[in-house]
Design a protein around this motif. Structure first.
Motif, mmCIF file in Angstrom:
data_model
loop_
_atom_site.group_PDB
_atom_site.id
_atom_site.type_symbol
_atom_site.label_atom_id
_atom_site.label_comp_id
_atom_site.label_asym_id
_atom_site.label_seq_id
_atom_site.Cartn_x
_atom_site.Cartn_y
_atom_site.Cartn_z
ATOM 1 N N GLU A 46 0.623 63.384 100.211
ATOM 2 C CA GLU A 46 -0.076 64.374 99.466
ATOM 3 C C GLU A 46 0.705 65.062 98.349
ATOM 4 N N GLU A 47 1.852 64.883 98.472
ATOM 5 C CA GLU A 47 2.938 65.453 97.437
ATOM 6 C C GLU A 47 4.240 64.728 97.546
ATOM 7 N N GLY A 48 4.866 64.913 96.156
ATOM 8 C CA GLY A 48 6.339 63.999 96.284
ATOM 9 C C GLY A 48 6.378 62.681 96.350
ATOM 10 N N VAL A 49 5.175 62.210 95.801
ATOM 11 C CA VAL A 49 5.141 60.619 95.831
ATOM 12 C C VAL A 49 6.057 59.797 94.382
ATOM 13 N N ASP A 50 6.932 59.193 94.792
ATOM 14 C CA ASP A 50 7.805 58.692 93.915
ATOM 15 C C ASP A 50 7.211 57.422 93.216
ATOM 16 N N LEU A 51 6.430 56.509 94.041
ATOM 17 C CA LEU A 51 5.910 55.408 93.371
ATOM 18 C C LEU A 51 4.523 55.285 93.830
ATOM 19 N N LEU A 52 3.634 55.064 92.946
ATOM 20 C CA LEU A 52 2.184 54.901 93.328
ATOM 21 C C LEU A 52 1.699 53.555 92.651
ATOM 22 N N PHE A 53 1.232 52.746 93.525
ATOM 23 C CA PHE A 53 0.739 51.340 93.249
ATOM 24 C C PHE A 53 -0.647 51.400 93.217
ATOM 25 N N LEU A 54 -1.211 51.152 92.145
ATOM 26 C CA LEU A 54 -2.739 51.321 92.222
ATOM 27 C C LEU A 54 -3.300 50.202 91.768
ATOM 28 N N GLY A 55 -4.359 49.603 92.329
ATOM 29 C CA GLY A 55 -5.052 48.473 92.162
ATOM 30 C C GLY A 55 -6.063 48.691 91.323
ATOM 31 N N VAL A 56 -6.283 48.151 90.266
ATOM 32 C CA VAL A 56 -7.577 48.201 89.416
ATOM 33 C C VAL A 56 -8.289 47.067 89.046
ATOM 34 N N GLU A 57 -9.701 47.088 89.137
ATOM 35 C CA GLU A 57 -10.528 45.730 88.859
ATOM 36 C C GLU A 57 -11.685 46.245 87.655
ATOM 37 N N ASP A 58 -11.697 47.543 87.513
ATOM 38 C CA ASP A 58 -12.710 47.989 86.362
ATOM 39 C C ASP A 58 -12.281 49.268 85.836
ATOM 40 N N VAL A 101 -1.741 47.869 89.106
ATOM 41 C CA VAL A 101 -1.732 46.416 89.322
ATOM 42 C C VAL A 101 -2.951 46.028 89.070
ATOM 43 N N ALA A 102 -3.028 44.799 88.344
ATOM 44 C CA ALA A 102 -4.318 44.243 87.950
ATOM 45 C C ALA A 102 -4.037 42.787 87.568
ATOM 46 N N GLN A 103 -5.303 42.170 87.822
ATOM 47 C CA GLN A 103 -5.384 40.730 87.606
ATOM 48 C C GLN A 103 -4.898 40.391 86.045
ATOM 49 N N LYS A 104 -4.187 39.260 85.793
ATOM 50 C CA LYS A 104 -3.729 38.571 84.613
ATOM 51 C C LYS A 104 -4.630 37.251 84.373
ATOM 52 N N GLY A 105 -4.438 36.920 83.169
ATOM 53 C CA GLY A 105 -4.976 35.487 82.504
ATOM 54 C C GLY A 105 -6.348 35.728 81.943
ATOM 55 N N LYS A 106 -6.940 34.785 81.690
ATOM 56 C CA LYS A 106 -8.299 34.512 80.563
ATOM 57 C C LYS A 106 -9.362 35.078 81.352
ATOM 58 N N GLY A 107 -9.351 34.906 82.831
ATOM 59 C CA GLY A 107 -10.557 35.341 83.568
ATOM 60 C C GLY A 107 -10.425 36.936 84.100
ATOM 61 N N ALA A 108 -9.626 37.654 83.588
ATOM 62 C CA ALA A 108 -9.237 39.002 84.083
ATOM 63 C C ALA A 108 -10.154 39.916 83.737
ATOM 64 N N PRO A 109 -10.652 40.880 84.699
ATOM 65 C CA PRO A 109 -11.563 41.713 84.358
ATOM 66 C C PRO A 109 -11.271 42.735 83.151
#
Length: 217
Positions: free
Chosen positions: A117-129, A152-160
């Motif tokens: 809940e505190e002192g986070v060095d790295l947050l990996f956040l997945g997103v789709e919209d 972190v997000a999908q790549k390429g032509k079909g990425a949302p």
């Protein structure tokens, strides 16, 4: 994670010239009057001859004395995905919405993954919209002084989501992008840190008299 050297003499199949040599994993790149890009099998059986870095096809690059061995070591020991993402032992790392079992397994070989809940060095956040970016506000207060968010997000032509949409959304929340990294065959990762507040201009000091001013009678 890469390497760069100028004034390198390159002897390539297309000719010889002086130029710049770059190691941008997984590619070895030479830029001069003649140019070349080498990766994969082209970098197997790499060897050193005096100050030359020599490829299996006979291509050679003459480096400054003592540098060839360092280049050989760097090429033969490329950075891992965790290295590229800046994950170091002892860090507090949080993963939210990244459904990648292989990545989670990798993380657990280097850090103790858990809740924070505190002192986070790295947050990996997945997103789709675009709605997923609302979660950044939930995590913002948990970031440490030098904390960073990897989107972190999908790549390429079909990425949302397109890169421009990601950049616009996160920048709008007061963050600046600092790096992009290939996360997997299907996803990419963009790194953001909190934008620093501009320094306030120093105000001139107000000098007050030691004693009050009395009107003369």
């Amino acid at each position: 994670m890469g390497k760069e050297a100028s004034g390198v003499w390159g002897q390539l199949s297309d000719g010889d010239s002086e130029g710049k040599l770059l190691w941008e994993p997984p590619k070895l790149i030479f830029r001069g009057a003649v140019r070349g890009i080498y990766q994969g099998h082209a970098l197997r059986n790499l060897r050193i001859e005096n100050d030359d870095l020599v490829l299996s096809d006979g291509t050679r690059f003459t480096l400054e004395p003592g540098q060839a061995e360092k280049w050989l070591h760097a090429i033969q020991n490329p950075p891992s995905r965790l290295d590229k993402l800046g994950v170091k032992p002892g860090m507090t790392v949080v993963v939210d919405g990244v459904e990648d079992e292989a990545f989670i397994a990798e993380l657990e070989t280097r850090i103790e993954l858990g809740e924070a809940e505190e002192g986070v060095d790295l947050l990996f956040l997945g997103v789709e919209d675009l709605a997923d970016f609302d979660r950044i506000e939930d995590w913002e207060g948990a970031l440490g002084p030098k904390g960073a968010i990897w989107i972190v997000a999908q790549k390429g032509k079909g990425a949302p989501l397109k890169d421009v949409e990601i950049l616009e959304a996160v920048r709008g929340l007061g963050f600046v992008d600092t790096k992009v990294c290939a996360f997997s065959q299907s996803h990419t990762a963009l790194r953001f840190v909190k934008r620093k507040a501009p320094k306030a201009e120093a105000k001139p000091a107000v000098v007050e008299d030691d004693a009050p001013f009395d009107d003369e009678e």
